[in-house]
Design a protein around this motif. Structure first.
Motif, mmCIF file in Angstrom:
data_model
loop_
_atom_site.group_PDB
_atom_site.id
_atom_site.type_symbol
_atom_site.label_atom_id
_atom_site.label_comp_id
_atom_site.label_asym_id
_atom_site.label_seq_id
_atom_site.Cartn_x
_atom_site.Cartn_y
_atom_site.Cartn_z
ATOM 1 N N ALA A 1 12.700 -11.088 3.146
ATOM 2 C CA ALA A 1 11.826 -11.339 3.031
ATOM 3 C C ALA A 1 11.759 -11.376 4.824
ATOM 4 N N THR B 1 4.661 -4.207 -0.366
ATOM 5 C CA THR B 1 5.183 -2.871 -0.353
ATOM 6 C C THR B 1 5.828 -2.044 0.524
ATOM 7 N N GLY C 1 9.862 -0.928 -0.688
ATOM 8 C CA GLY C 1 10.540 0.611 0.216
ATOM 9 C C GLY C 1 12.070 0.138 1.351
ATOM 10 N N GLU C 2 12.187 -1.029 1.428
ATOM 11 C CA GLU C 2 13.525 -1.466 2.373
ATOM 12 C C GLU C 2 14.227 -1.263 2.012
ATOM 13 N N PHE C 3 15.160 -0.461 2.883
ATOM 14 C CA PHE C 3 16.906 -0.035 2.099
ATOM 15 C C PHE C 3 17.178 -0.452 3.367
ATOM 16 N N VAL D 1 8.012 5.710 -6.918
ATOM 17 C CA VAL D 1 8.848 4.533 -6.262
ATOM 18 C C VAL D 1 7.027 5.549 -5.124
ATOM 19 N N LEU D 2 6.744 6.624 -5.046
ATOM 20 C CA LEU D 2 5.559 7.054 -4.007
ATOM 21 C C LEU D 2 4.664 6.681 -4.110
ATOM 22 N N SER E 1 3.627 2.636 -3.973
ATOM 23 C CA SER E 1 3.708 2.558 -3.087
ATOM 24 C C SER E 1 1.914 3.006 -2.697
ATOM 25 N N LEU E 2 1.994 3.953 -2.109
ATOM 26 C CA LEU E 2 0.817 4.833 -1.899
ATOM 27 C C LEU E 2 -0.828 4.227 -2.539
ATOM 28 N N LEU F 1 -0.755 0.919 -1.288
ATOM 29 C CA LEU F 1 -1.607 1.530 0.685
ATOM 30 C C LEU F 1 -3.390 1.142 0.078
ATOM 31 N N PHE F 2 -3.517 2.285 -0.532
ATOM 32 C CA PHE F 2 -5.269 2.695 -0.977
ATOM 33 C C PHE F 2 -5.921 1.893 -1.721
ATOM 34 N N THR G 1 -7.121 6.156 6.592
ATOM 35 C CA THR G 1 -5.716 5.854 5.677
ATOM 36 C C THR G 1 -4.729 6.502 5.810
ATOM 37 N N ALA H 1 3.691 2.551 3.917
ATOM 38 C CA ALA H 1 3.688 2.335 3.014
ATOM 39 C C ALA H 1 5.282 3.571 2.476
ATOM 40 N N SER I 1 8.606 4.031 1.391
ATOM 41 C CA SER I 1 10.325 3.714 1.741
ATOM 42 C C SER I 1 10.499 5.508 3.063
ATOM 43 N N PRO I 2 11.249 4.820 3.838
ATOM 44 C CA PRO I 2 12.210 4.998 4.468
ATOM 45 C C PRO I 2 13.522 6.643 3.601
#
Lengths: 290, 285
Positions: free
Chosen positions: A161, A219, A223-225, A265-266, A269-270, A273-274, B100, B107, B109-110
């Motif tokens: 958050a 999103t 991905g947060e780490f 995961v990718l 996320s993609l 995003l799209f 895009t 988008a 993750s690091p």
């Protein structure tokens, strides 16, 4: 020349399009942009595709359905969902207060909203765990009423958050600013209650921006780490997020397993995003059409 | 009539409740965490703080972090400006896709970002194995850190410039073409003064993220103290060594950069909201 006035809107637009090529630098900016996008963004993606395609399907499936990894998907999705819902409400409140009211400290609040984007995630992580640990300022108060935040999934929600607070505020704020007061004032003068006017007149204009903000927040949270690993406690099956699972596989030099989980995961996320971009495109076009 | 001016949420008690809850949440979620960083950093006094910052490894981490930012920012400045010029000044097939694509780093993750580079340029990677033959090692050393940082921060300048340049249109620049000015001259004399503040803020954001990136850098750095430890990694290392005050001392430097970033943003917004004030022409600056 009076004849130009007869040019239809459509060909006028086409004319404007062509006239843009009058400006110099098309070749140079296209060259730099394509070179950069290919080298920095697209080429690394092919590395992941190559690595993953080197695995057999069984191997891939075995890796991504490992029970501990599956539990991390659940934890990540649930906590990211909770965090983005919280941010939807908090963001709406902040945007509303910043646009509609004047109060002392308003400029400061407006400025500090962006802090989570400016503050490195590792710094956010150690700060939140210090605040929420049993001896911390918040942790002491919370543990007195029996709530544990640090080293539980609740801690993950807080970290997610925090890092995505600005999204909803910054997407809703401009829409709220441009909302014409006419409909609202008419409804109010006809005797409708505030709550009803908000639901019937204001919210219908706000929700597309809110959805965008919440989706961006979700999103980002997936991905947060950096902010999470300090406060999560990282207990297997309880408070491990998926990005940590990838990180752990990498530290074991198990690149194949890391790639398999990462490709999943990718992909998510993609797709997000799209979808967000399509959603924004549709929504913005509708606004311009007015 | 006064009642005609009434808008939703103008009732005093609603207004007060909303403002109070927003202020309380902002204090709890944003202001107090910021205060805690500095309070912890200074909790053992200024002398200890100075000692922590003056530590050999901390100084090295600061140096490496600044070095990475110094390489990353100019690269992304050139890329972001070129891309913004391309997508706002020309129409061509694939334009929307390009817009895009540059959001991908936002988008991803690091950790995944770091992994992408590790797979390609690592010792066993497609490009990396070939480079190893020439004794070039990119990953687990500073070039790898720079590469992932460029990846993570590449959208910022373009994202700041695109909406602004779209809105400003091309008429002034087209007039420049008609008057026979060269492309570079048009950019410097017409475009640059118009986008100056957004460009500065884009650079500030790029710098803030470049200095503070953790996840992606963590994957490719190898965390060698005094060699490949950036400031955020150093913060983690100290924290895990139970040197909390030391960790917060380094963290306070990063927090100070974050505060400067917020100040820069407020300043840029203030400049942009002021009525047209043609800035005095100073060619070379």
């Amino acid at each position: 020349m009076s004849t130009t006035a007869n040019v239809s809107a459509a060909s006028g637009r086409r004319f404007a399009g062509r006239s843009k090529r009058v400006l110099p630098g098309f070749g140079l900016s296209l060259g730099i942009s394509l070179f950069f996008v290919s080298l920095v963004l697209l080429l690394p993606l092919t590395g992941l595709v190559l690595e993953t395609s080197g695995m057999s399907w069984d191997q891939f499936w075995f890796t991504v359905t490992d029970p501990r990894v599956v539990e991390s998907y659940k934890v990540t999705l649930l906590t990211a969902f909770a965090a983005s819902i919280f941010n939807g409400l908090f963001g709406l409140l902040l945007a509303w207060v910043l646009v509609r009211y004047d109060f002392p400290g308003k400029r400061l609040v407006d400025a500090v909203v962006d802090l989570p984007f400016a503050l490195p995630t590792a710094v956010a992580g150690i700060t939140l765990v210090t605040l929420f640990s049993e001896s911390g300022w918040y942790g002491q108060l919370l543990s007195a009423v029996g709530i544990e935040v640090a080293f539980t999934p609740v801690g993950i929600v807080i970290a997610m958050a925090f890092t995505s607070i600005p999204f909803v505020v910054r997407t809703v704020q401009p829409v709220l600013e441009e909302l014409s007061p006419a409909d609202e004032e008419a409804a109010v003068s006809l005797g409708a209650t505030d709550g009803r006017v908000f639901r019937k007149v204001i919210f219908p204009s706000l929700w597309p921006a809110m959805v965008t903000g919440v989706a961006l927040s979700f999103t980002r949270s997936l991905g947060e780490f950096g902010a999470i690993i300090f406060i999560a406690g990282n207990t297997p099956y309880v408070s491990e997020v998926t990005s940590l699972m990838i990180f752990m596989r990498l530290q074991e030099y198990d690149y194949a397993a890391a790639s398999a989980i990462a490709s999943l995961v990718l992909l998510v996320s993609l797709v997000l995003l799209f979808s967000i971009n399509l959603w924004q495109g549709r929504y913005l076009r509708r606004l311009e059409g007015h | 009539m006064a009642s005609q001016q009434h808008r939703v949420g103008d009732t005093p008690w609603i207004r007060r409740t909303l403002i109070a809850s927003a202020l309380i949440l902002t204090m709890l979620m944003l202001v107090i965490p910021l205060v805690v960083i500095f309070a912890q950093a200074l909790s053992s006094g200024w002398a200890t703080f100075a000692e922590n910052i003056g530590n050999e490894y901390t100084l090295h981490a600061i140096g490496l972090t600044l070095f990475v930012a110094a390489l990353t920012v100019p690269l992304n400045l050139v890329f972001g400006t070129s891309l913004a010029w391309l997508v706002t000044r020309f129409r061509f097939p694939g334009r929307k896709l390009l817009i895009t694509l540059i959001d991908i780093p936002f988008a991803v993750s690091p950790v995944v970002a770091g992994l992408l580079y590790l797979l390609l340029y690592g010792r066993n990677g497609w490009v990396g194995s070939w480079l190893t033959e020439y004794d070039i090692q990119l990953m687990f050393s500073w070039p790898g850190i720079v590469m992932v940082t460029v990846f993570v921060t590449c959208p910022f300048v373009a994202r700041e410039l695109i909406p602004l340049m779209q809105q400003q249109g091309t008429e002034e620049e087209e007039a420049g073409v008609v008057l026979g000015a060269s492309g570079w001259r048009i950019f410097r004399r017409i475009t640059l003064p118009n986008i100056k503040w957004a460009l500065i803020y884009g650079v500030v954001l790029t710098n803030a993220r470049a200095v503070g990136e953790f996840g992606a850098v963590s994957v490719v750095s190898g965390n060698i103290r005094g060699q490949t430890n950036t400031l955020p990694l150093h913060v983690e290392l100290l924290y895990q060594d139970y040197n909390i005050v030391g960790a917060f001392a380094s963290a306070s430097l990063l927090a100070a950069i974050a505060i400067l970033t917020l100040v820069a943003k407020a300043f840029v917004e203030w400049r942009q909201s002021r009525p047209e004030h043609p800035a005095p022409e100073k060619g070379g600056v």
